[in-house]
Design an enzyme around this catalytic site. Structure first.
Site, PDB file in Angstrom:
ATOM      1  CE  LYS A 106       0.299  -1.335   4.584  1.00  0.00           C
ATOM      2  NZ  LYS A 106      -0.011  -2.449   5.447  1.00  0.00           N
ATOM      3  CD  GLU A 130      -9.113  -7.294  -3.239  1.00  0.00           C
ATOM      4  OE1 GLU A 130      -9.188  -6.527  -2.268  1.00  0.00           O
ATOM      5  OE2 GLU A 130      -9.872  -7.231  -4.218  1.00  0.00           O
ATOM      6  N   GLY A 135      -6.416  -6.270   3.601  1.00  0.00           N
ATOM      7  CA  GLY A 135      -5.902  -7.646   3.564  1.00  0.00           C
ATOM      8  C   GLY A 135      -6.751  -8.610   2.772  1.00  0.00           C
ATOM      9  CE  LYS A 206      -3.946  -0.958   4.989  1.00  0.00           C
ATOM     10  NZ  LYS A 206      -3.982  -1.492   6.363  1.00  0.00           N
TER      11      LYS A 206
HETATM   12  N1  NAD Z   1       1.320  -8.810   7.063  1.00  0.00           N
HETATM   13  C1  NAD Z   1       0.106  -8.376   6.762  1.00  0.00           C
HETATM   14  O1  NAD Z   1      -0.842  -8.650   7.485  1.00  0.00           O
HETATM   15  C2  NAD Z   1      -0.132  -7.558   5.543  1.00  0.00           C
HETATM   16  C3  NAD Z   1      -1.444  -7.237   5.196  1.00  0.00           C
HETATM   17  C4  NAD Z   1      -1.677  -6.496   4.029  1.00  0.00           C
HETATM   18  C5  NAD Z   1      -0.611  -6.067   3.263  1.00  0.00           C
HETATM   19  N2  NAD Z   1       0.660  -6.383   3.664  1.00  0.00           N
HETATM   20  C6  NAD Z   1       1.754  -5.932   2.820  1.00  0.00           C
HETATM   21  O2  NAD Z   1       2.436  -7.060   2.311  1.00  0.00           O
HETATM   22  C7  NAD Z   1       3.804  -6.758   2.120  1.00  0.00           C
HETATM   23  C8  NAD Z   1       4.644  -7.770   2.880  1.00  0.00           C
HETATM   24  O3  NAD Z   1       4.294  -7.711   4.233  1.00  0.00           O
HETATM   25  P1  NAD Z   1       4.826  -8.765   5.297  1.00  0.00           P
HETATM   26  O4  NAD Z   1       3.970  -8.603   6.476  1.00  0.00           O
HETATM   27  O5  NAD Z   1       4.976 -10.099   4.667  1.00  0.00           O
HETATM   28  O6  NAD Z   1       6.247  -8.147   5.611  1.00  0.00           O
HETATM   29  P2  NAD Z   1       7.524  -8.913   6.213  1.00  0.00           P
HETATM   30  O7  NAD Z   1       8.393  -7.846   6.777  1.00  0.00           O
HETATM   31  O8  NAD Z   1       7.100 -10.041   7.082  1.00  0.00           O
HETATM   32  O9  NAD Z   1       8.196  -9.539   4.913  1.00  0.00           O
HETATM   33  C9  NAD Z   1       8.914  -8.810   3.977  1.00  0.00           C
HETATM   34  C10 NAD Z   1      10.055  -9.696   3.567  1.00  0.00           C
HETATM   35  O10 NAD Z   1      10.699  -9.104   2.453  1.00  0.00           O
HETATM   36  C11 NAD Z   1      12.097  -9.254   2.645  1.00  0.00           C
HETATM   37  N3  NAD Z   1      12.786  -8.206   1.903  1.00  0.00           N
HETATM   38  C12 NAD Z   1      12.776  -6.884   2.118  1.00  0.00           C
HETATM   39  N4  NAD Z   1      13.578  -6.266   1.243  1.00  0.00           N
HETATM   40  C13 NAD Z   1      14.107  -7.219   0.451  1.00  0.00           C
HETATM   41  C14 NAD Z   1      15.018  -7.204  -0.628  1.00  0.00           C
HETATM   42  N5  NAD Z   1      15.543  -6.084  -1.059  1.00  0.00           N
HETATM   43  N6  NAD Z   1      15.325  -8.380  -1.218  1.00  0.00           N
HETATM   44  C15 NAD Z   1      14.797  -9.525  -0.778  1.00  0.00           C
HETATM   45  N7  NAD Z   1      13.928  -9.609   0.258  1.00  0.00           N
HETATM   46  C16 NAD Z   1      13.603  -8.458   0.860  1.00  0.00           C
HETATM   47  C17 NAD Z   1      12.289  -9.113   4.135  1.00  0.00           C
HETATM   48  O11 NAD Z   1      13.529  -9.680   4.524  1.00  0.00           O
HETATM   49  C18 NAD Z   1      11.098  -9.869   4.675  1.00  0.00           C
HETATM   50  O12 NAD Z   1      11.363 -11.235   4.855  1.00  0.00           O
HETATM   51  C19 NAD Z   1       3.978  -5.315   2.596  1.00  0.00           C
HETATM   52  O13 NAD Z   1       3.899  -4.452   1.509  1.00  0.00           O
HETATM   53  C20 NAD Z   1       2.803  -5.119   3.525  1.00  0.00           C
HETATM   54  O14 NAD Z   1       2.401  -3.776   3.637  1.00  0.00           O
HETATM   55  C21 NAD Z   1       0.921  -7.124   4.761  1.00  0.00           C
HETATM   56  N1  HSE Z   2      -0.529  -2.759  10.350  1.00  0.00           N
HETATM   57  C1  HSE Z   2      -1.613  -3.006   9.432  1.00  0.00           C
HETATM   58  C2  HSE Z   2      -1.390  -4.317   8.698  1.00  0.00           C
HETATM   59  C3  HSE Z   2      -2.302  -4.521   7.510  1.00  0.00           C
HETATM   60  O1  HSE Z   2      -2.113  -3.583   6.514  1.00  0.00           O
HETATM   61  C4  HSE Z   2      -2.905  -3.033  10.236  1.00  0.00           C
HETATM   62  O2  HSE Z   2      -2.843  -2.968  11.473  1.00  0.00           O
HETATM   63  O3  HSE Z   2      -3.975  -3.078   9.646  1.00  0.00           O
HETATM   64 NA    NA Z   3      -8.264  -6.635   0.166  1.00  0.00          NA
END
Ligand code: NAD
Ligand code: HSE
Ligand code: NA
Length: 460
Positions: A106, A130, A135, A206
């Site tokens: 996002k 999406e 999420g 968002k």
């Molecule tokens: N976790 C959630 O609930 C959630 C919900 C909606 C959206 N998102 C989005 O999804 C995406 C991922 O979130 P997440 O929670 O899995 O994050 P996370 O921090 O758990 O995972 C990100 C991973 O990417 C790796 N990474 C970062 N830079 C890198 C690089 N240059 N090369 C290789 N690997 C690299 C990190 O080491 C890490 O393992 C984000 O954009 C986040 O905003 C997450």
């Molecule tokens: N930190 C975010 C994760 C999902 O985008 C939240 O609390 O909703």
């Molecule tokens: Na969604």
């Protein structure tokens, strides 16, 4: 056995979401092949350190630190690294090479969306996102496709799980904001820096994405008005509950007419607001998200579910992967960004809303009339006034921190130590600029000892 062609899927990032996407792609290969009509071959996973310990066991031969080589030759690139750089560079590399891109990022979309959509359009590639908003909850595709024949008037979203969890704990368990936030961080809801959550930044990203999509208009992140929940006090939460309301951090995207020019515009804003306990959004507890959409023909719709979580978010990512893959199989132009309406984004001052103002006044004859005059001079009409039993108090002490933005809402404004009565004033709808100026005028008045709370009222 059907011989499927292969589609090469490259995954960037194997964190909470990425590792679940990889696991599900590997475990459910046959099922995905049947659904898509092509085999989704996970050709590699770009990670920072191939030897780092992971919650999910991933085949070591798929791990690489060379994201750029992985991207070259992929049909579909799934970006789950997060952050702006190097994610932006990799997404552009992928799109420029003609690959479809799926992202949950996002922050990237809210800041560089137009550049990425432009790059996709140049080569006829697809950009799906999406998972970036709410999420697992399907909301991007419904806005883009299911509601494409309707006119979206307003969106009220609880799109940040952490702040909803915190406000809910303050309401239901009487916890402090700090204690509830610590629990949210322990449970993995909060961003690495929880300022992004409680400061409203995550919700603002968002809101920018939702408003752009809903109103066919580019809404830059810096045009989204933002207040977080750091100024929300326990006494405000308790008072809301007693009044049959609840405080929620809302992302509001609204089509509106500029009261001055009469032109159509849009507003995107994030702030904590009072909503009635009767409103469907009041029933959204814990870290859940919900997006309440008001459309001209469809009426009120609510999308509810898990707004965060690794495996939950992976569901939304994989839905996009399947959509992109199907287009590779059947062809066709796919979806382009829609910004033809190009409506102006109106300043917060032009927004029409309602305030609930709680003030301590001197308990003397004529005070109520003086307060009413200030409101009427400000062009603000009063809907309700409640006055508590007068009491003799010491210096007025109001829990909570000062407002984070200049002017109201927030509290307290000033204090003293006299015989006081408390007034709770609910206004009719008025322009934000008039409401804010009226609160300033009240604060400056001699009859007002302190303004202990100013909250917007939404959802009616
Ligand atoms: N976790 C959630 O609930 C959630 C919900 C909606 C959206 N998102 C989005 O999804 C995406 C991922 O979130 P997440 O929670 O899995 O994050 P996370 O921090 O758990 O995972 C990100 C991973 O990417 C790796 N990474 C970062 N830079 C890198 C690089 N240059 N090369 C290789 N690997 C690299 C990190 O080491 C890490 O393992 C984000 O954009 C986040 O905003 C997450
Ligand atoms: N930190 C975010 C994760 C999902 O985008 C939240 O609390 O909703
Ligand atoms: Na969604």
């Amino acid at each position: 056995m059907i011989e499927y062609r292969n589609l090469r899927v490259a995954l960037l990032g194997a964190g909470s979401v990425g590792s679940q996407v990889a696991r599900l792609l590997l475990e459910q290969g046959d099922e995905f092949a049947s659904r898509v009509g092509a085999r989704l071959e996970l050709v590699g996973i770009a990670v920072r350190d191939v030897d780092a310990p992971r919650d999910v066991d991933l085949p070591r031969e798929l791990l690489t630190t060379d994201a750029s080589s992985l991207i070259l030759g992929a049909d579909i690139v799934v970006e789950l690294m997060g952050g702006i750089e190097p994610a932006r560079g990799y997404v552009l590399e992928a799109l420029n090479s003609g690959a479809d891109v799926i992202t949950a990022n996002k922050a990237l979309l809210a800041t560089h969306g137009p550049e990425l959509f432009e790059a996709a359009e140049q080569v006829g590639a697809q950009l799906y996102y999406e998972a970036a908003v709410a999420g697992a909850i399907p909301i991007i595709r419904p806005l883009r496709d299911s509601l494409a024949g309707d006119r979206i008037e307003r969106i009220l979203g609880i799109v940040n799980g952490t702040t909803n969890f915190v406000l809910d704990r303050m309401d239901v368990h009487g916890e402090t904001l700090q204690d509830a936030l610590a629990t949210a961080s322990d449970r993995g809801y909060a961003e690495a820096d929880p300022t992004a959550d409680i400061g409203g930044y995550d919700a603002a990203q968002k809101a920018a994405i939702l408003a752009s999509l809903a109103f066919h208009t580019t809404v830059p992140l810096d045009r989204v008005y933002r207040e977080g929940i750091t100024g929300v006090t326990k006494s405000q939460v308790d008072a809301a509950r007693e009044a049959g309301a609840v405080i929620k951090l809302l992302a509001i995207c609204e089509r509106m007419t500029d009261p001055e020019s009469g032109e159509e515009g849009v507003s995107a804003r994030v702030y904590p607001a009072l909503i009635s306990r009767e409103h469907p959004l009041a029933a959204v507890h814990g870290a859940h998200n919900a997006v309440f959409v008001q459309a001209a023909a469809a009426g009120d719709l609510m999308f509810y579910g898990a707004g965060a979580g690794g495996v939950e978010t992976a569901s939304a990512v994989l839905g996009d992967v399947v959509s992109a893959a199907r287009r590779h199989v059947v062809g066709g132009p796919g979806v382009a960004e829609s910004t033809h309406a190009d409506l102006p984004v109106l300043d917060i001052g032009r927004v029409v809303t309602r305030y609930q103002i709680t003030l301590d006044v001197e308990d003397q004859p004529g005070v109520l009339a003086a307060v009413a005059r200030i409101l009427s001079d400000g062009g603000v009409s009063v809907e309700t006034v409640q006055q508590s039993v007068p009491s003799l108090t010491g210096p007025v002490v109001v829990a909570g921190s000062a407002p984070e933005t200049a002017g109201p809402p927030g509290g307290p404004i000033h204090g003293g130590g006299r015989a006081t009565a408390t007034l709770v004033i609910g206004t009719h709808e008025a322009e934000e600029a008039a409401l804010a100026a009226t609160v300033e005028a009240l604060a400056a008045s001699d009859v007002v000892i302190a303004i202990s709370s100013v909250l917007r009222v939404e959802g009616s």
